[in-house]
Motif scaffolding. Structure first.
Motif, PDB file in Angstrom:
ATOM      1  N   GLY A 157      17.378   3.230  51.324  1.00 53.25           N
ATOM      2  CA  GLY A 157      18.236   3.928  52.397  1.00 53.25           C
ATOM      3  C   GLY A 157      19.804   3.141  52.471  1.00 53.25           C
ATOM      4  O   GLY A 157      20.206   2.488  51.628  1.00 53.25           O
TER       5      GLY A 157
ATOM      6  N   PHE B 158      13.572   1.471  58.223  1.00 56.63           N
ATOM      7  CA  PHE B 158      13.151   2.816  58.776  1.00 56.63           C
ATOM      8  C   PHE B 158      11.710   2.914  59.718  1.00 56.63           C
ATOM      9  O   PHE B 158      10.996   3.504  59.458  1.00 56.63           O
ATOM     10  CB  PHE B 158      12.914   3.660  57.294  1.00 56.63           C
ATOM     11  CG  PHE B 158      14.274   4.062  56.960  1.00 56.63           C
ATOM     12  CD1 PHE B 158      14.811   5.264  57.173  1.00 56.63           C
ATOM     13  CD2 PHE B 158      14.482   3.530  55.751  1.00 56.63           C
ATOM     14  CE1 PHE B 158      16.239   5.649  56.641  1.00 56.63           C
ATOM     15  CE2 PHE B 158      15.384   3.929  55.094  1.00 56.63           C
ATOM     16  CZ  PHE B 158      16.305   5.050  55.475  1.00 56.63           C
TER      17      PHE B 158
ATOM     18  N   ALA C 204      21.241   0.894  55.667  1.00 59.48           N
ATOM     19  CA  ALA C 204      21.400  -0.355  56.162  1.00 59.48           C
ATOM     20  C   ALA C 204      20.192  -0.175  57.348  1.00 59.48           C
ATOM     21  O   ALA C 204      20.172   0.842  58.155  1.00 59.48           O
ATOM     22  CB  ALA C 204      22.624  -0.613  56.637  1.00 59.48           C
TER      23      ALA C 204
ATOM     24  N   GLY D  52      19.188  -0.162  61.213  1.00 57.74           N
ATOM     25  CA  GLY D  52      19.925  -0.268  62.450  1.00 57.74           C
ATOM     26  C   GLY D  52      19.154  -0.980  63.508  1.00 57.74           C
ATOM     27  O   GLY D  52      18.450  -2.012  63.282  1.00 57.74           O
TER      28      GLY D  52
ATOM     29  N   SER E 288      15.045   7.615  62.912  1.00 65.38           N
ATOM     30  CA  SER E 288      15.281   8.284  61.710  1.00 65.38           C
ATOM     31  C   SER E 288      14.008   7.934  60.688  1.00 65.38           C
ATOM     32  O   SER E 288      13.890   8.807  59.774  1.00 65.38           O
ATOM     33  CB  SER E 288      16.670   8.052  60.932  1.00 65.38           C
ATOM     34  OG  SER E 288      16.898   6.594  60.657  1.00 65.38           O
TER      35      SER E 288
ATOM     36  N   HIS F 183      20.044  11.811  54.486  1.00 67.08           N
ATOM     37  CA  HIS F 183      19.645  10.691  55.416  1.00 67.08           C
ATOM     38  C   HIS F 183      18.969  11.406  56.612  1.00 67.08           C
ATOM     39  O   HIS F 183      19.480  12.548  57.034  1.00 67.08           O
ATOM     40  CB  HIS F 183      20.841   9.865  55.651  1.00 67.08           C
ATOM     41  CG  HIS F 183      20.336   8.663  56.168  1.00 67.08           C
ATOM     42  ND1 HIS F 183      19.855   8.532  57.500  1.00 67.08           N
ATOM     43  CD2 HIS F 183      20.214   7.382  55.770  1.00 67.08           C
ATOM     44  CE1 HIS F 183      19.420   7.215  57.699  1.00 67.08           C
ATOM     45  NE2 HIS F 183      19.787   6.311  56.502  1.00 67.08           N
TER      46      HIS F 183
HETATM   47  N1  URA Z   1      18.869   3.918  58.260  1.00 65.04           N
HETATM   48  C1  URA Z   1      18.738   3.220  57.196  1.00 65.04           C
HETATM   49  O1  URA Z   1      19.537   3.736  56.147  1.00 65.04           O
HETATM   50  N2  URA Z   1      17.788   2.490  57.014  1.00 65.04           N
HETATM   51  C2  URA Z   1      17.005   1.941  57.815  1.00 65.04           C
HETATM   52  O2  URA Z   1      16.307   1.027  57.666  1.00 65.04           O
HETATM   53  C3  URA Z   1      17.093   2.458  58.912  1.00 65.04           C
HETATM   54  C4  URA Z   1      17.991   3.515  59.379  1.00 65.04           C
END
Ligand code: URA
Length: 266
Positions: A113, A127, A115, A117, A131, A234
């Motif tokens: 992914g 994650f 980064a 949050g 999301s 995403h």
């Molecule tokens: N969005 C991302 O791209 N990575 C995460 O870990 C959380 C939200």
């Protein structure tokens, strides 16, 4: 007083929830700093040191050092330790936790992914916020779940302040970590989640809307052979643009077929 409270509330709603910028500024030093004769010209080579009198080593030295150290990691634990102890990037100072990875390291599918949050930063798990919940739900419909059959990480391991996008410099510094991460997991399929992961790994200037729905060969210096890679929207984009869920579902079905055809273990 009410105006100030209203303004702050409005800032918070707009995502301006931290009084910090991309890089910490030492205001005491700024007073002493000599004016430069020429403006600093943006350099195409982001690895190059831009200020001659910089006291910290410039991105070039940092990136070279990261590449060397990442290359020396013999297993996932060593890489995790290296990343967790890494401090040569400003966002490590504002983040609460290093967010390294989640899921099954033995899995044949790896997801990357953008980064962490706020929630990911607080818990140190990629994650795990809104999301992430949506991503897990979407993938569960095609038999994928992180405890069993996929491994998940990001292009950078620390939350950028205010959830801004990672800068090209941050992506470049973390690139060897990510490359080595892929080489140690050695998946049969990489799924890039969103445009930033595509930019970081595929070196393409095409957007996610153009690249989704196809497979590409991903390679890096730590790999013996290329790995098939695809990209999906995403989930935070899907939460903002629910009309695109139709295409996201199409991508899920494509993934399901590909996994079956290629005999990828799930
Ligand atoms: N969005 C991302 O791209 N990575 C995460 O870990 C959380 C939200």
């Amino acid at each position: 007083m009410k105006d100030i409270v209203d303004t702050l509330r409005w800032y918070e709603q707009m995502g301006v929830d931290e009084t910090i910028s991309e890089t910490p500024v030492n205001s005491f030093n700024q007073v002493k700093k000599k004016p430069t004769k020429q403006p600093v010209v943006a350099n195409k080579n982001i690895f190059q040191v831009q200020e001659k009198d910089a006291t910290l080593s410039g991105p070039s030295e940092i990136a070279i050092n990261v590449r060397k150290k990442a290359g020396e990691c013999k297993n996932l634990d060593e890489l995790r330790e290296l990343v967790t102890n890494f401090k040569d990037i400003a966002i490590t100072k504002t983040a609460t936790n290093t967010v390294f990875s989640d899921g099954n390291p033995e899995a044949e599918i790896m997801m990357v992914g953008e980064a962490p949050g706020a929630e990911e930063d607080a818990r140190g798990i990629p994650f795990c916020g809104a999301s992430g919940k949506m991503l897990d739900q979407m993938l569960s419909h095609i038999g994928l779940n992180r405890e069993k059959n996929f491994y998940i990480t990001n292009t950078i391991f620390w939350r950028p302040p205010g959830n801004r996008r990672p800068t090209p410099e941050e992506l470049a510094i973390c690139a060897p970590f990510v490359e080595k991460h892929v080489a140690l997991i050695k998946p049969k399929l990489i799924i890039l989640i969103g445009g930033t992961a595509v930019t970081a790994l595929l070196d393409s200037n095409q957007g996610i809307s153009k690249l989704r729905g196809n497979f590409y060969d991903y390679n890096n210096e730590y790999l013996d052979s290329p790995i098939k890679t695809t990209a999906i929207f995403h989930p935070s984009y899907l939460l903002r643009s629910p009309g695109q869920k139709r295409l996201a579902w199409k991508d899920c079905l494509m993934l399901k077929n590909y996994i079956k055809e290629q005999g990828i273990k799930i």
